[in-house]
Design an enzyme around this catalytic site. Structure first.
Site, PDB file in Angstrom:
ATOM      1  N   TYR A   1     -17.739  -4.609  15.754  1.00  0.00           N
ATOM      2  CA  TYR A   1     -16.969  -5.087  16.621  1.00  0.00           C
ATOM      3  C   TYR A   1     -17.622  -6.051  17.603  1.00  0.00           C
ATOM      4  O   TYR A   1     -18.928  -6.259  17.415  1.00  0.00           O
ATOM      5  CB  TYR A   1     -16.593  -3.929  17.707  1.00  0.00           C
ATOM      6  CG  TYR A   1     -15.404  -3.082  17.301  1.00  0.00           C
ATOM      7  CD1 TYR A   1     -13.919  -3.339  17.611  1.00  0.00           C
ATOM      8  CD2 TYR A   1     -15.785  -2.133  16.481  1.00  0.00           C
ATOM      9  CE1 TYR A   1     -13.012  -2.900  17.148  1.00  0.00           C
ATOM     10  CE2 TYR A   1     -14.530  -1.336  16.000  1.00  0.00           C
ATOM     11  CZ  TYR A   1     -13.348  -1.611  16.348  1.00  0.00           C
ATOM     12  OH  TYR A   1     -12.299  -0.894  16.003  1.00  0.00           O
TER      13      TYR A   1
ATOM     14  N   LEU B   1       0.678  -1.217   0.014  1.00  0.00           N
ATOM     15  CA  LEU B   1       0.006  -0.017  -0.091  1.00  0.00           C
ATOM     16  C   LEU B   1       0.712   1.368   0.182  1.00  0.00           C
ATOM     17  O   LEU B   1       0.855   2.154  -0.765  1.00  0.00           O
ATOM     18  CB  LEU B   1      -0.848   0.007   1.235  1.00  0.00           C
ATOM     19  CG  LEU B   1      -2.027   1.165   1.562  1.00  0.00           C
ATOM     20  CD1 LEU B   1      -2.704   1.450   0.191  1.00  0.00           C
ATOM     21  CD2 LEU B   1      -2.651   1.081   2.724  1.00  0.00           C
TER      22      LEU B   1
HETATM   23  C1  LIG Z   1      -6.692  -7.078   9.870  1.00  0.00           C
HETATM   24  C2  LIG Z   1      -6.321  -5.914   9.569  1.00  0.00           C
HETATM   25  C3  LIG Z   1      -7.072  -4.681   9.399  1.00  0.00           C
HETATM   26  C4  LIG Z   1      -6.624  -3.529   9.101  1.00  0.00           C
HETATM   27  N1  LIG Z   1      -7.485  -2.539   8.626  1.00  0.00           N
HETATM   28  C5  LIG Z   1      -7.090  -1.362   8.307  1.00  0.00           C
HETATM   29  C6  LIG Z   1      -8.027  -0.172   7.921  1.00  0.00           C
HETATM   30  O1  LIG Z   1      -9.162  -0.566   8.066  1.00  0.00           O
HETATM   31  N2  LIG Z   1      -7.489   1.205   7.645  1.00  0.00           N
HETATM   32  C7  LIG Z   1      -6.044   1.085   7.419  1.00  0.00           C
HETATM   33  O2  LIG Z   1      -5.569   2.110   7.194  1.00  0.00           O
HETATM   34  N3  LIG Z   1      -5.111   0.180   7.700  1.00  0.00           N
HETATM   35  C8  LIG Z   1      -5.899  -1.163   8.337  1.00  0.00           C
HETATM   36  N4  LIG Z   1      -4.870  -2.186   8.349  1.00  0.00           N
HETATM   37  C9  LIG Z   1      -3.317  -1.666   8.440  1.00  0.00           C
HETATM   38  C10 LIG Z   1      -2.690  -1.757   7.082  1.00  0.00           C
HETATM   39  O3  LIG Z   1      -2.998  -2.954   6.475  1.00  0.00           O
HETATM   40  C11 LIG Z   1      -0.982  -1.782   6.988  1.00  0.00           C
HETATM   41  O4  LIG Z   1      -0.947  -0.371   7.767  1.00  0.00           O
HETATM   42  C12 LIG Z   1      -0.599  -1.277   5.567  1.00  0.00           C
HETATM   43  O5  LIG Z   1      -0.518  -2.621   4.926  1.00  0.00           O
HETATM   44  C13 LIG Z   1       0.939  -0.788   5.669  1.00  0.00           C
HETATM   45  O6  LIG Z   1       1.135  -1.141   4.412  1.00  0.00           O
HETATM   46  P1  LIG Z   1       2.759  -0.717   4.208  1.00  0.00           P
HETATM   47  O7  LIG Z   1       3.114  -0.699   2.837  1.00  0.00           O
HETATM   48  O8  LIG Z   1       3.579   0.187   5.069  1.00  0.00           O
HETATM   49  O9  LIG Z   1       3.282  -2.037   4.971  1.00  0.00           O
HETATM   50  P2  LIG Z   1       2.983  -3.689   4.343  1.00  0.00           P
HETATM   51  O10 LIG Z   1       1.679  -3.848   3.664  1.00  0.00           O
HETATM   52  O11 LIG Z   1       3.349  -4.659   5.523  1.00  0.00           O
HETATM   53  O12 LIG Z   1       4.053  -3.794   3.034  1.00  0.00           O
HETATM   54  C14 LIG Z   1       5.405  -4.006   2.973  1.00  0.00           C
HETATM   55  C15 LIG Z   1       6.164  -4.631   2.070  1.00  0.00           C
HETATM   56  O13 LIG Z   1       7.329  -4.773   2.102  1.00  0.00           O
HETATM   57  C16 LIG Z   1       7.897  -5.907   1.323  1.00  0.00           C
HETATM   58  N5  LIG Z   1       9.112  -5.908   1.667  1.00  0.00           N
HETATM   59  C17 LIG Z   1       9.616  -6.073   3.056  1.00  0.00           C
HETATM   60  N6  LIG Z   1      11.048  -6.247   3.021  1.00  0.00           N
HETATM   61  C18 LIG Z   1      11.357  -6.187   1.618  1.00  0.00           C
HETATM   62  C19 LIG Z   1      12.985  -6.196   0.935  1.00  0.00           C
HETATM   63  N7  LIG Z   1      13.865  -6.340   1.719  1.00  0.00           N
HETATM   64  N8  LIG Z   1      12.717  -6.229  -0.348  1.00  0.00           N
HETATM   65  C20 LIG Z   1      11.441  -5.986  -1.215  1.00  0.00           C
HETATM   66  N9  LIG Z   1      10.438  -6.124  -0.471  1.00  0.00           N
HETATM   67  C21 LIG Z   1      10.197  -6.127   0.775  1.00  0.00           C
HETATM   68  C22 LIG Z   1       6.794  -6.768   1.745  1.00  0.00           C
HETATM   69  O14 LIG Z   1       6.812  -8.199   1.022  1.00  0.00           O
HETATM   70  C23 LIG Z   1       5.450  -6.325   1.666  1.00  0.00           C
HETATM   71  O15 LIG Z   1       4.869  -6.324   0.799  1.00  0.00           O
HETATM   72  C24 LIG Z   1      -5.292  -3.311   8.801  1.00  0.00           C
HETATM   73  C25 LIG Z   1      -4.239  -4.349   9.225  1.00  0.00           C
HETATM   74  C26 LIG Z   1      -4.800  -5.608   9.611  1.00  0.00           C
HETATM   75  C27 LIG Z   1      -4.016  -6.869   9.793  1.00  0.00           C
END
Ligand SMILES: Cc1cc2nc3c(=O)[nH]c(=O)nc-3n(C[C@H](O)[C@H](O)[C@H](O)COP(=O)(O)OP(=O)(O)OC[C@H]3O[C@@H](n4cnc5c(N)ncnc54)[C@H](O)[C@@H]3O)c2cc1C
Length: 548
Positions: free
Chosen positions: A221, A16
């Site tokens: 919830y 994301l």
């Molecule tokens: C059940 C649940 C419900 C949620 N509901 C909400 C909501 O309603 N609203 C909201 O805003 N948030 C919600 N969240 C939180 C949201 O999903 C996360 O905050 C979001 O996915 C974070 O995005 P990110 O890109 O920072 O990290 P991530 O989604 O964790 O992505 C990190 C990416 O980096 C990649 N990566 C890691 N290391 C490396 C590397 N060395 N080289 C290449 N790639 C790498 C991984 O493969 C991964 O795809 C929820 C989470 C959960 C579990």
């Protein structure tokens, strides 16, 4: 090992936040390469609740309509958030009877629900359409910084082949376990692990919606003696997921006392399909209801913030910088807003229009907001899911409008006013164009169409003046020309504009590309190119005097 072309920015992680960063950097003309370990975009719904500020950002990136349409295929647009004993049981609390009640006063957009696995392909397609390079099954295996840039080793996970890539900057959007953060030795602090949780994906062979008896489906919830967690149910009524944070009757102190080490009480450990089925039926509240478990994902609910968001040329964004329990739906939203804050700064520094010091304001601005968000998500977790934790060490709840569009920045990239109280947040009805806050929404006529003031921002610095504000308009235009800064000016004739922005008729407001007020003049006093030059140099963290 081979050497690859040099992108200006390497983005580690293509979920994301990595994808959002790519879209926003491209909108600022910055070339970037995204590397992602997985084969493609997200496979689980995870984030679903998108807040006003995020939808405003998607609007600015031209994505609001497509995202809204996709979200509405799955969810009711105005679904609410409540707390029930079970879907069939009594309502215990209602947090948002309607997700968008009161929103129109503050924004041209609305909050929406869309699953992360539906949103990411839209972001991916936009990023690629704008010219970002995305490489899947590619891991960033190491990073080394020097005064001129960063050298990364990238590994192709199919072939094992490695190559080095040189970039000027790196954005680490590599998630909660962020290998980049680990390499930089940046610690996390906060409340730590709250629970070992699971998400149970299911479909039902009957429509579950009638159980809610006309109450909105959005987030429900569930609080009962078997479990605590929440449902997100599709509008079809027979598909969705159940998050289970806690199992056991945590309302009973003797139960809590019996498991002193339990975060709480580890539903994820040894979960079986049969156990998932029992939990799901207990949450639905109908003992033999025909439901089929599709998948169970284990994850940790945590509430922590990184000690620093920047190390030289490397910036942490998203879950790499802050991790929150899902309550309040902050996690992904906060990450997209990190990207929004950073993209324009990288754009202006890379083209030489701003000083490198502007990049230091990313940590100055986003880290306090990240910490506030961690505390507010924790407070919502305690009040909605885990009251047994008590309110010691819990911040008072801040209302959602203030959290979404009322946070304020205090950094070198804002000219605060002498009476500024340096509060981290303020209700948007009160802030009225105060420097450091989000510029307010007012409908205005622009090129023959009605648009929001928010639609005027997003790429360049923007000066807003009323018809009698020409002294500042000329002064700022002259100064921007001297500094080589692209600037847009708008004369706003709508009578409500000056009051909404807290100025008199001859005043002026300078809005940064991220839609945050950088500076304002309450009236025409002192309007001169020299004063405007000083203001712009400050906002851009420029230490020189001249143009680019
Ligand atoms: C059940 C649940 C419900 C949620 N509901 C909400 C909501 O309603 N609203 C909201 O805003 N948030 C919600 N969240 C939180 C949201 O999903 C996360 O905050 C979001 O996915 C974070 O995005 P990110 O890109 O920072 O990290 P991530 O989604 O964790 O992505 C990190 C990416 O980096 C990649 N990566 C890691 N290391 C490396 C590397 N060395 N080289 C290449 N790639 C790498 C991984 O493969 C991964 O795809 C929820 C989470 C959960 C579990």
């Amino acid at each position: 090992m081979t050497d690859s072309d040099s992108p200006s920015v390497l983005i580690v992680g293509g979920s994301l936040v990595g994808l959002s960063t790519a879209v926003l950097l491209r909108l600022h003309g910055v070339d970037c390469l995204v590397v992602e370990r997985h084969t493609g975009t997200a496979i689980h719904p995870r984030a679903g609740h998108f807040q006003l500020r995020t939808v405003e950002i998607l609007r600015s990136a031209g994505l609001e309509e497509s995202v809204r349409r996709k979200g509405e295929e799955v969810y009711h647009p105005d679904g609410g958030i409540n707390n029930v004993e079970s879907l069939a049981g009594r309502e215990i609390a209602s947090y948002f009877p309607n997700l968008n009640a009161g929103v129109a006063e503050f924004s041209p957009t609305v909050r929406l629900f869309i699953n992360q696995d539906d949103l990411e392909p839209i972001l991916r397609s936009r990023a690629e359409g704008l010219g970002a390079e995305l490489r899947y099954r590619t891991e960033c295996a190491s990073l080394e910084q020097d005064p001129d840039g960063v050298t990364a080793t990238l590994r192709d996970l199919e072939t094992g082949a490695e190559e080095t890539v040189r970039s000027k900057y790196v954005v680490a959007a590599d998630g909660n376990r962020s290998p980049t953060r680990g390499r930089l030795g940046i610690g996390m602090r906060g409340h730590g692990l709250l629970s070992n949780s699971v998400t149970i994906y299911f479909h039902a062979e009957v429509d579950l919606a009638p159980l809610l008896e006309g109450r909105y489906q959005g987030v429900n919830y569930v609080t009962n003696p078997v479990l605590r967690g929440f449902f997100r149910l599709d509008r079809s009524g027979n598909r969705g997921f159940l998050v289970v944070n806690l199992v056991g009757d945590t309302a009973r102190p003797e139960i809590v006392a019996a498991y002193p080490d339990a975060p709480w009480a580890n539903v994820a450990e040894n979960i079986t399909e049969q156990r998932a089925l029992e939990l799901l039926r207990a949450a639905i509240g109908v003992p033999d209801i025909p439901v089929v478990i599709e998948d169970v994902a284990k994850w940790r609910a945590e509430a922590d913030s990184a000690e620093r968001y920047q190390d030289g040329r490397v910036f942490l964004a998203g879950d790499a910088a802050h991790v929150v329990p899902p309550n309040g739906g902050f996690g992904g939203n906060t990450g997209v807003q990190d990207a929004w804050n950073l993209a324009w700064k990288l754009g202006l520094v890379l083209r030489g229009a701003a000083g490198p010091g502007l990049l230091d304001t990313y940590d100055e601005e986003r880290r306090p907001i990240g910490e506030l968000t961690v505390e507010q998500a924790y407070a919502r977790y305690v009040t909605r899911v885990a009251p047994y934790l008590g309110d010691e060490g819990m911040q008072p709840l801040v209302d959602d409008f203030s959290m979404e569009i009322g946070y304020r920045y205090n950094s070198a990239a804002v000219v605060l006013e002498p009476d500024d109280d340096r509060a981290l947040h303020q209700h948007p009805r009160e802030s009225k164009g105060r420097p450091g806050s989000r510029a307010p929404h007012v409908f205005v006529e622009h090129e023959g169409k009605e648009v929001s003031t928010l639609d005027l921002f997003g790429r360049e610095f923007t000066l807003l003046v009323a018809p009698s504000g020409e002294a500042w308009r000329d002064a700022v235009a002259t100064a921007a020309g001297e500094l080589g800064l692209p600037l847009k000016s708008h004369v706003i004739a709508e009578p409500e504009f000056p009051a909404a922005y807290g100025i008199a008729g001859a005043g002026a407001v300078l809005v940064r590309p991220d839609g945050v007020v950088g500076w304002r003049a309450i009236d025409g006093t002192g309007a001169s190119p020299a004063t405007a030059h000083e203001v712009l140099r400050k906002l851009l963290c420029r230490t020189d005097q001249g143009g680019t």
